[in-house]
Design a protein around this motif. Structure first.
Motif, PDB file in Angstrom:
ATOM      1  N   GLU A 132       0.816  -1.216   0.000  1.00  0.00           N
ATOM      2  CA  GLU A 132       0.000   0.000   0.000  1.00  0.00           C
ATOM      3  C   GLU A 132       0.851   1.268   0.000  1.00  0.00           C
ATOM      4  O   GLU A 132       0.305   2.383  -0.014  1.00  0.00           O
ATOM      5  N   TYR A 133       2.161   1.085  -0.020  1.00  0.00           N
ATOM      6  CA  TYR A 133       3.084   2.215   0.148  1.00  0.00           C
ATOM      7  C   TYR A 133       2.918   3.256  -0.963  1.00  0.00           C
ATOM      8  O   TYR A 133       2.774   4.456  -0.690  1.00  0.00           O
ATOM      9  N   ILE A 140      -0.995  11.251  -0.018  1.00  0.00           N
ATOM     10  CA  ILE A 140      -0.406  12.347   0.762  1.00  0.00           C
ATOM     11  C   ILE A 140       0.018  13.492  -0.158  1.00  0.00           C
ATOM     12  O   ILE A 140      -0.243  14.671   0.127  1.00  0.00           O
ATOM     13  N   MET A 141       0.656  13.147  -1.276  1.00  0.00           N
ATOM     14  CA  MET A 141       1.106  14.186  -2.210  1.00  0.00           C
ATOM     15  C   MET A 141      -0.073  14.946  -2.798  1.00  0.00           C
ATOM     16  O   MET A 141      -0.027  16.173  -2.935  1.00  0.00           O
ATOM     17  N   CYS A 144      -1.427  17.549  -0.554  1.00  0.00           N
ATOM     18  CA  CYS A 144      -0.573  18.735  -0.424  1.00  0.00           C
ATOM     19  C   CYS A 144      -0.378  19.469  -1.750  1.00  0.00           C
ATOM     20  O   CYS A 144       0.505  20.334  -1.864  1.00  0.00           O
ATOM     21  N   GLY A 145      -1.162  19.125  -2.759  1.00  0.00           N
ATOM     22  CA  GLY A 145      -1.090  19.829  -4.035  1.00  0.00           C
ATOM     23  C   GLY A 145       0.052  19.396  -4.936  1.00  0.00           C
ATOM     24  O   GLY A 145       0.458  20.142  -5.826  1.00  0.00           O
ATOM     25  N   LEU A 146       0.570  18.179  -4.723  1.00  0.00           N
ATOM     26  CA  LEU A 146       1.633  17.626  -5.562  1.00  0.00           C
ATOM     27  C   LEU A 146       1.068  16.493  -6.408  1.00  0.00           C
ATOM     28  O   LEU A 146       0.109  15.825  -6.008  1.00  0.00           O
ATOM     29  N   ALA A 169       4.180  17.712   3.102  1.00  0.00           N
ATOM     30  CA  ALA A 169       3.829  16.316   2.822  1.00  0.00           C
ATOM     31  C   ALA A 169       4.699  15.361   3.636  1.00  0.00           C
ATOM     32  O   ALA A 169       4.212  14.332   4.124  1.00  0.00           O
ATOM     33  N   ARG A 170       5.973  15.695   3.812  1.00  0.00           N
ATOM     34  CA  ARG A 170       6.871  14.857   4.605  1.00  0.00           C
ATOM     35  C   ARG A 170       6.386  14.753   6.051  1.00  0.00           C
ATOM     36  O   ARG A 170       6.414  13.672   6.655  1.00  0.00           O
ATOM     37  N   ALA A 171       5.932  15.878   6.612  1.00  0.00           N
ATOM     38  CA  ALA A 171       5.412  15.867   7.984  1.00  0.00           C
ATOM     39  C   ALA A 171       4.069  15.149   8.053  1.00  0.00           C
ATOM     40  O   ALA A 171       3.819  14.358   8.968  1.00  0.00           O
TER      41      ALA A 171
END
Length: 337
Positions: A132-133, A140-141, A144-146, A169-171
């Protein structure tokens, strides 16, 4: 989690950095970056932290997360004393307390693609199954608009606003409860600042996040915060809800900060409060109230006694000798009118 529960509780937090001199590097003094700060942040809200450069705002953020070890005081996350945790216990709780740094370029590894930057800690903490990674990263991306095709690109290929989205996104990828936002928009253009602020607010509503938002920009803090703390030379001189603070700033330093906010009307005359002199050194702060060397209301007691933090109105705290008793408060109110 029950509504209005305090997710972060800070009691008399202190962080002193030693000053060393001589051949043997003996400690000859301390820089009192944070000198006895107390506040609480309810779950799902944003606390803004404002003040001049060097007043200890970023140090508070780093000390909360144990990126810097505190000198004294207590920091609790959901009732757990973070300072009492072992390395293994802190590692287990680390995904829930994250930080977004000020410089979106310096805080990203130039040798890692975006997928590794965002997903490295996800793999380390084994937050999602391997199959699922990729879908989790895409989700997540997108939040955050990615876009998914950004995953193979490197930080230098992005604009400043996009790099800050990568940091967010990392946080966010670690599914945190609490995020310290250390001036996350100060290095960005005004139009991009608005996009990032709106993104943070949308993510807060979607994921029920709690923020400590550190900034110099009072208009940004007013837009995003529920409560606001004003820092001066390592101390919190005033703390209140956003509405209370902007309607009635009490501390002379807060009043000076607010007087510097530009008004977009050429016919409005600004009552600017000019602070005399420069901010004293935190290695050798003035006696009594640290602000007395620049305060237009300075009294004899200000030079001798450290002011206690008093609750002047419900939820409105100020550390100033002008409010030592009810008569002083009434006097200030009559002068303001």
């Amino acid at each position: 989690m029950e509504e209005n529960k305090y997710i972060i509780e800070v009691e008399n937090l202190k962080k002193y950095f030693p000053i060393k001199a001589g051949f043997f590097k003996h400690v000859v003094g301390y820089v009192k970056a944070v000198d006895g700060v107390t506040f609480r942040i309810p779950q799902g809200t944003t606390m803004g932290l404002v003040g001049e450069s060097g007043c200890g705002k970023s140090t508070i953020g780093k000390t909360l997360l144990r990126l810097e070890e505190k000198t004294d005081g207590c920091v609790k996350y959901n009732g757990t004393d973070l300072g009492a945790l072992s390395k293994a216990e802190l590692r287990a709780i680390r995904p829930k307390i994250q930080m977004i740094f000020q410089d979106p370029y310096a805080s990203l590894s130039p040798r890692m693609p975006v997928s590794e930057i965002i997903g490295e800690a996800v793999k380390v903490h084994e937050l999602v199954p391997k199959d699922e990674y990729d879908d989790y990263l895409d989700k997540i991306m997108k939040s955050c608009g990615l876009q998914p095709y950004h995953k193979d690109r490197y930080p230098h290929e992005f604009s400043g606003g996009q790099r800050q989205r990568i940091c967010i996104a990392r946080a966010l990828a670690l599914n945190p409860d609490f995020i310290v936002c250390d001036e996350p928009v100060s290095a960005l253009d005004v139009s991009i600042q608005a996009q990032i602020i709106n993104l943070l607010m949308d993510l807060q509503e979607q994921y029920h996040l709690t923020y400590l938002f550190i900034s110099h920009d009072l208009s940004v803090v007013q837009h995003i915060s529920d409560t606001i703390g004003v820092m001066y030379l390592g101390n919190m001189v005033e703390y209140a809800s956003k509405d209370q603070l902007f309607a009635r700033p009490l501390h002379p330093y807060t009043q000076a900060l607010f007087s510097a906010i530009p008004v977009p009307d050429p016919d409005v005359k600004m009552n600017r409060v000019i602070l005399e002199g420069s901010i004293p050194s935190p290695a050798n702060p003035p006696s009594g109230c640290k602000f007395h060397t620049r305060c237009r209301h300075c009294m004899d007691i200000c030079k001798q006694a450290v002011p206690e933090t008093k609750e002047v109105d419900p939820g409105h705290f100020v550390a100033c000798h002008l409010y030592d008793d009810a008569k002083s408060v009434s006097k200030e109110e009559s002068q303001a009118q």
